[in-house]
Motif scaffolding. Structure first.
Motif, PDB file in Angstrom:
ATOM      1  N   PHE A 146       9.251   6.018 -23.889  1.00  0.00           N
ATOM      2  CA  PHE A 146       8.762   5.630 -25.205  1.00  0.00           C
ATOM      3  C   PHE A 146       9.687   6.199 -26.261  1.00  0.00           C
ATOM      4  CE2 PHE A 146       5.416   5.946 -22.175  1.00  0.00           C
ATOM      5  CZ  PHE A 146       4.732   4.753 -22.335  1.00  0.00           C
ATOM      6  N   THR A 147       9.734   5.513 -27.393  1.00  0.00           N
ATOM      7  CA  THR A 147      10.588   5.955 -28.486  1.00  0.00           C
ATOM      8  C   THR A 147       9.828   5.868 -29.808  1.00  0.00           C
ATOM      9  OG1 THR A 147      12.791   5.688 -29.467  1.00  0.00           O
ATOM     10  CG2 THR A 147      11.608   3.669 -28.921  1.00  0.00           C
ATOM     11  N   THR A 148      10.317   6.596 -30.791  1.00  0.00           N
ATOM     12  CA  THR A 148       9.746   6.518 -32.126  1.00  0.00           C
ATOM     13  C   THR A 148      10.178   5.200 -32.762  1.00  0.00           C
ATOM     14  OG1 THR A 148      11.675   7.714 -32.975  1.00  0.00           O
ATOM     15  CG2 THR A 148       9.702   9.015 -32.484  1.00  0.00           C
ATOM     16  N   THR A 149       9.518   4.787 -33.818  1.00  0.00           N
ATOM     17  CA  THR A 149       9.839   3.505 -34.448  1.00  0.00           C
ATOM     18  C   THR A 149      11.245   3.487 -35.032  1.00  0.00           C
ATOM     19  OG1 THR A 149       8.731   4.227 -36.466  1.00  0.00           O
ATOM     20  CG2 THR A 149       7.458   2.855 -34.943  1.00  0.00           C
ATOM     21  N   ASP A 150      11.797   4.657 -35.384  1.00  0.00           N
ATOM     22  CA  ASP A 150      13.175   4.675 -35.884  1.00  0.00           C
ATOM     23  C   ASP A 150      14.189   4.814 -34.743  1.00  0.00           C
ATOM     24  OD1 ASP A 150      13.097   7.364 -35.149  1.00  0.00           O
ATOM     25  OD2 ASP A 150      13.370   8.131 -37.186  1.00  0.00           O
ATOM     26  N   GLY A 151      13.701   5.021 -33.500  1.00  0.00           N
ATOM     27  CA  GLY A 151      14.576   5.069 -32.333  1.00  0.00           C
ATOM     28  C   GLY A 151      15.338   6.358 -32.124  1.00  0.00           C
ATOM     29  N   ARG A 152      15.097   7.362 -32.961  1.00  0.00           N
ATOM     30  CA  ARG A 152      15.892   8.592 -32.885  1.00  0.00           C
ATOM     31  C   ARG A 152      15.383   9.587 -31.851  1.00  0.00           C
ATOM     32  NH1 ARG A 152      18.333  10.115 -38.503  1.00  0.00           N
ATOM     33  NH2 ARG A 152      18.235  12.113 -37.447  1.00  0.00           N
ATOM     34  N   ALA A 153      14.166   9.425 -31.373  1.00  0.00           N
ATOM     35  CA  ALA A 153      13.627  10.316 -30.338  1.00  0.00           C
ATOM     36  C   ALA A 153      13.015   9.465 -29.232  1.00  0.00           C
ATOM     37  CB  ALA A 153      12.578  11.248 -30.929  1.00  0.00           C
ATOM     38  N   THR A 154      13.364   9.783 -27.993  1.00  0.00           N
ATOM     39  CA  THR A 154      12.881   9.028 -26.843  1.00  0.00           C
ATOM     40  C   THR A 154      12.437  10.012 -25.775  1.00  0.00           C
ATOM     41  OG1 THR A 154      14.389   7.186 -27.291  1.00  0.00           O
ATOM     42  CG2 THR A 154      13.534   7.354 -25.057  1.00  0.00           C
ATOM     43  N   ILE A 155      11.296   9.729 -25.139  1.00  0.00           N
ATOM     44  CA  ILE A 155      10.836  10.533 -24.003  1.00  0.00           C
ATOM     45  C   ILE A 155      10.765   9.632 -22.779  1.00  0.00           C
ATOM     46  CG2 ILE A 155       9.569  12.214 -25.394  1.00  0.00           C
ATOM     47  CD1 ILE A 155       6.979  10.726 -24.533  1.00  0.00           C
ATOM     48  N   MET A 156      11.032  10.220 -21.614  1.00  0.00           N
ATOM     49  CA  MET A 156      10.947   9.462 -20.366  1.00  0.00           C
ATOM     50  C   MET A 156      10.764  10.423 -19.217  1.00  0.00           C
ATOM     51  SD  MET A 156      14.908   8.396 -19.662  1.00  0.00           S
ATOM     52  CE  MET A 156      15.297   8.091 -21.361  1.00  0.00           C
ATOM     53  N   MET A 157      10.228   9.902 -18.112  1.00  0.00           N
ATOM     54  CA  MET A 157      10.065  10.745 -16.945  1.00  0.00           C
ATOM     55  C   MET A 157      11.171  10.564 -15.905  1.00  0.00           C
ATOM     56  SD  MET A 157       8.816  13.279 -15.571  1.00  0.00           S
ATOM     57  CE  MET A 157       7.595  13.712 -16.766  1.00  0.00           C
ATOM     58  N   PRO A 158      11.729   9.390 -15.669  1.00  0.00           N
ATOM     59  CA  PRO A 158      12.816   9.301 -14.684  1.00  0.00           C
ATOM     60  C   PRO A 158      14.057  10.069 -15.152  1.00  0.00           C
ATOM     61  CG  PRO A 158      11.919   7.143 -15.152  1.00  0.00           C
ATOM     62  CD  PRO A 158      11.355   8.082 -16.172  1.00  0.00           C
ATOM     63  N   HIS A 159      15.089  10.069 -14.312  1.00  0.00           N
ATOM     64  CA  HIS A 159      16.267  10.902 -14.549  1.00  0.00           C
ATOM     65  C   HIS A 159      17.569  10.105 -14.631  1.00  0.00           C
ATOM     66  CE1 HIS A 159      14.086  14.672 -14.051  1.00  0.00           C
ATOM     67  NE2 HIS A 159      13.388  14.030 -13.126  1.00  0.00           N
ATOM     68  N   PRO A 160      17.895   9.536 -15.806  1.00  0.00           N
ATOM     69  CA  PRO A 160      19.148   8.782 -15.934  1.00  0.00           C
ATOM     70  C   PRO A 160      20.391   9.655 -15.763  1.00  0.00           C
ATOM     71  CG  PRO A 160      18.101   9.016 -18.067  1.00  0.00           C
ATOM     72  CD  PRO A 160      17.127   9.530 -17.045  1.00  0.00           C
ATOM     73  N   GLU A 161      20.266  10.949 -16.000  1.00  0.00           N
ATOM     74  CA  GLU A 161      21.421  11.847 -15.842  1.00  0.00           C
ATOM     75  C   GLU A 161      21.870  11.950 -14.386  1.00  0.00           C
ATOM     76  OE1 GLU A 161      17.936  14.517 -14.978  1.00  0.00           O
ATOM     77  OE2 GLU A 161      18.318  12.866 -16.349  1.00  0.00           O
TER      78      GLU A 161
END
Length: 149
Positions: free
Chosen positions: A97-112
């Motif tokens: 999920f992300t904020t409406t301005d897109g500057r903060a995003t949270i996620m559980m999987p690991h793209p790194e």
């Protein structure tokens, strides 16, 4: 602490009641997230390694100021809540999920764990250069940071 992130969901215990570690497939949704710029519609493999990834909203409903950014899909590319394609059981398969301005995003999987081709446990031959499937996300973050300076 994060402007625009009021009402973030909590990540709760997986429906399976166990730690889940595997590769799954995510679909990038159309969102304002700076991380996923120009990635909407992509279906990308991702490493999952968590015991608490099921999304639970405060007071049982998703607030309007938080936008979905990623969701689990099955082998046919359809959003899923079914195990094992969705390892935690989140409604609608939503997992970022992300904020409406897109500057903060949270996620559980690991793209790194998949930004370099050499990190992949399976490579169908599409990632022949150094960049893995999630490198785009990190390049988007870099581009945003350098433009903001």
């Amino acid at each position: 602490l994060i402007p625009g992130a009021a009402g973030w969901p909590a990540f709760k215990r997986n429906i399976s009641e166990q730690f889940e570690a595997r590769y799954c497939t995510l679909e990038v949704l159309d969102s304002p997230s700076i991380f996923f710029k120009d990635m909407a519609g992509s279906r990308v493999p991702i490493a999952v390694a968590h015991g608490e990834g099921r999304v639970e909203w405060p007071d049982g409903c998703a607030p309007k100021q938080v936008k979905p950014a990623l969701r689990y899909v099955d082998g046919r590319g359809q959003p899923t809540e079914r195990y094992p394609w969705n390892p935690n059981g989140s409604a609608g398969g939503l997992t970022a999920f992300t904020t409406t301005d897109g500057r903060a995003t949270i996620m559980m999987p690991h793209p790194e764990r998949g930004f370099r081709a050499s990190q992949l446990s399976y490579n169908p031959g599409v990632f022949t250069k150094e960049a893995g499937p999630w490198m785009r996300m990190f390049r988007n973050a870099y581009a945003f940071a350098t433009q903001a300076l």
